[in-house]
Design an enzyme around this catalytic site. Structure first.
Site, PDB file in Angstrom:
ATOM      1  N   GLY A 229     114.326 100.922 -58.780  1.00 42.08           N
ATOM      2  CA  GLY A 229     113.487 102.107 -58.676  1.00 42.08           C
ATOM      3  C   GLY A 229     114.511 103.365 -58.511  1.00 42.08           C
ATOM      4  O   GLY A 229     115.575 103.221 -58.442  1.00 42.08           O
ATOM      5  N   ASN A 230     113.681 104.415 -58.145  1.00 41.17           N
ATOM      6  CA  ASN A 230     114.482 105.637 -57.495  1.00 41.17           C
ATOM      7  C   ASN A 230     113.638 106.331 -56.729  1.00 41.17           C
ATOM      8  O   ASN A 230     112.423 105.942 -56.356  1.00 41.17           O
ATOM      9  CB  ASN A 230     115.084 106.445 -58.676  1.00 41.17           C
ATOM     10  CG  ASN A 230     113.824 107.055 -59.690  1.00 41.17           C
ATOM     11  OD1 ASN A 230     113.138 107.825 -59.018  1.00 41.17           O
ATOM     12  ND2 ASN A 230     113.510 106.576 -60.775  1.00 41.17           N
ATOM     13  N   ARG A 231     114.198 107.388 -56.132  1.00 43.26           N
ATOM     14  CA  ARG A 231     113.428 107.921 -54.689  1.00 43.26           C
ATOM     15  C   ARG A 231     112.630 109.221 -55.467  1.00 43.26           C
ATOM     16  O   ARG A 231     112.191 110.077 -54.521  1.00 43.26           O
ATOM     17  CB  ARG A 231     114.552 108.415 -53.969  1.00 43.26           C
ATOM     18  CG  ARG A 231     115.365 107.409 -53.386  1.00 43.26           C
ATOM     19  CD  ARG A 231     116.489 107.872 -52.504  1.00 43.26           C
ATOM     20  NE  ARG A 231     116.000 108.874 -51.168  1.00 43.26           N
ATOM     21  CZ  ARG A 231     116.726 109.483 -50.500  1.00 43.26           C
ATOM     22  NH1 ARG A 231     117.884 109.332 -50.821  1.00 43.26           N
ATOM     23  NH2 ARG A 231     116.362 110.014 -49.596  1.00 43.26           N
TER      24      ARG A 231
END
Ligand code: CTP
Length: 427
Positions: A229-231
């Protein structure tokens, strides 16, 4: 209460060192969030006078408001009568913000009751009035509240749409107080403090337009419990969708794992991974005037998704090597295949490196992606992610450049939508 005309003898807000804001607080559980709004207003340089209702004080007491505002707090018109507060407080204000505006308070305001200091202030205020409703969905959708809101809006009061999401109990739906930074951004616009002011509350310059916004971050599954995932929190995309809807557009939000409440008044299509987002946005962009790709789309996904949870081998320290494959570049595809007149906007979260600074990277990305506008955020050091404020540079394929902020993401959203509107064929 009056539309936005200042009284003839009042100095313009800009002429005063500190704009005077009355923060009216209604009696709802969301009163505690008004404390965050108060801080934002005060830190932004406003002179804030808090006027809670008696019911509001049951949720958050007068000492909290007095300490945070540095000013006395009164609820009824019987304190300091010699100063005629029921008339003076409203007359001297540059802006009245009511947050939370409960169903009861909206009703009392709509019908001109003046049974406490806040409702008296609303009757004597000649400045803009902004109301941020919060209540249970049934109350917000009740015909009485609908009629009261319509009446207030007709008279020039700026009533924000409540946010959609978790309410006080287990229920959820429209009725959440918009986040303090959303109310703050609307307040700043009414004070005339932020540019561009082309789209202050009440301006419906995108009426008749269809806008698709992607928000959040995709998750690329690795096994049944893990993902890459990412932020991205989705805050900027949600702000874009909310502002586009407030400006009259028909909005579809393609949402990937948002960490913020869904905005009211937009159609939401939930997606999981990059390929799901691609399919949704390609379907939704049919007939759209603009597509804004604010989502953080993963460039890579695991080549294999394990059907069972990947287990450690207890007898060894070995770790698996995960092979990745490229995901489709959705923005580039949208730009390359867009129908005539459709405006395509990309985002770029960049850090400088030995190959070039953030701006150089963004200019190259704009050309590579082929979109009409690229919104650049400098993310060195983690700035931007999940935060209410950001600074953006809007780069146009026509060579234009505009710096926005630091400002709430709603203000950045308005600037992006202004730039989109300029590029739309006349409707
Ligand atoms: N984007 C996309 N599809 C992808 C990756 C990104 O549509 N597979 C979109 C994002 O929504 C954003 C823009 O492209 O609007 C820029 O995203 P970014 O990750 O900065 O671009 P990349 O092409 O991945 O460039 P980089 O090599 O710098 O990561």
């Amino acid at each position: 209460m009056h539309p936005d005309a200042p009284p003839p003898d009042a100095p313009a807000p800009a002429a005063r060192a500190r704009p005077r804001v009355v923060l009216g607080v209604g009696g709802g559980i969301a009163a505690y969030k008004a404390a965050a709004l108060l801080r934002l207003l005060a830190e932004g340089g406003a002179d804030v006078r808090v006027v809670p209702t008696a019911a509001a004080l049951r949720f958050v007491g007068a000492p909290t408001w007095a300490a945070l505002s540095g000013a006395p707090v009164a609820t009824d018109v019987w304190d300091d009568v010699h100063e005629v507060p029921h008339v003076r407080v409203g007359r001297e204000a540059d802006l009245v913000v009511v947050a939370p505006a409960t169903a009861d308070l909206l009703a009392r305001a709509a019908h001109g009751l003046a049974d406490d200091l806040l409702t008296s202030t609303l009757l004597t205020a000649t400045c803009p009035v902004l109301m941020a409703p919060a209540m249970h969905t049934e109350m917000w959708q009740h015909p009485a509240t609908v009629a009261n809101v319509a009446l207030l809006r007709e008279r020039g009061v700026h009533v924000l749409e409540p946010a959609v999401g978790r309410l006080t109990g287990a229920d959820s739906g429209p009725g959440r107080l918009p986040e303090p930074d959303v109310v703050h951004a609307a307040a700043l616009q009414l004070l005339g403090d932020v540019q561009p002011a082309a789209a202050g509350p009440g301006v419906r310059d995108l009426a008749g337009r269809r806008v698709v916004v992607t928000a959040g971050g995709t998750r690329e599954p690795l096994d049944p419990v893990r993902y890459l995932g990412n932020r991205s929190s989705g805050r900027q995309g949600v702000a874009l969708a909310a502002r586009a809807a407030a400006r009259g557009a028909d909005v579809t939000l393609v949402a990937a794992h948002l960490e913020v409440a869904l905005p009211a008044g937009v159609r939401v299509v939930e997606v999981g991974d990059a390929r799901g987002l691609r399919a949704a946005v390609l379907a939704e962009r049919e007939g759209a005037d603009a597509v804004v790709m604010a989502a953080a789309v993963a460039d890579f996904r695991p080549a294999q998704v394990a059907e069972q949870k990947m287990k450690k081998d207890p007898g060894s320290d070995d770790a698996p090597v995960v092979a990745l494959v490229r995901n489709p570049d959705v923005l580039a595809e949208l730009a390359a295949t867009r129908p005539p007149g459709q405006v395509v906007v990309g985002f770029a979260a960049e850090t400088g490196d030995e190959d070039g600074d953030v701006l150089a990277h963004a200019v190259a990305k704009l050309a590579r992606k082929g979109c009409d506008l690229l919104v650049l955020n400098d993310v060195a050091g983690g700035a931007v992610f999940g935060l209410p404020d950001s600074t953006a540079v809007l780069l146009g394929s026509d060579g234009s450049r505009q710096v926005v902020g630091p400002a709430p993401k709603e203000v950045v959203a308005d600037a992006v939508l202004d730039a989109v509107r300029e590029r739309l064929p006349r409707g």
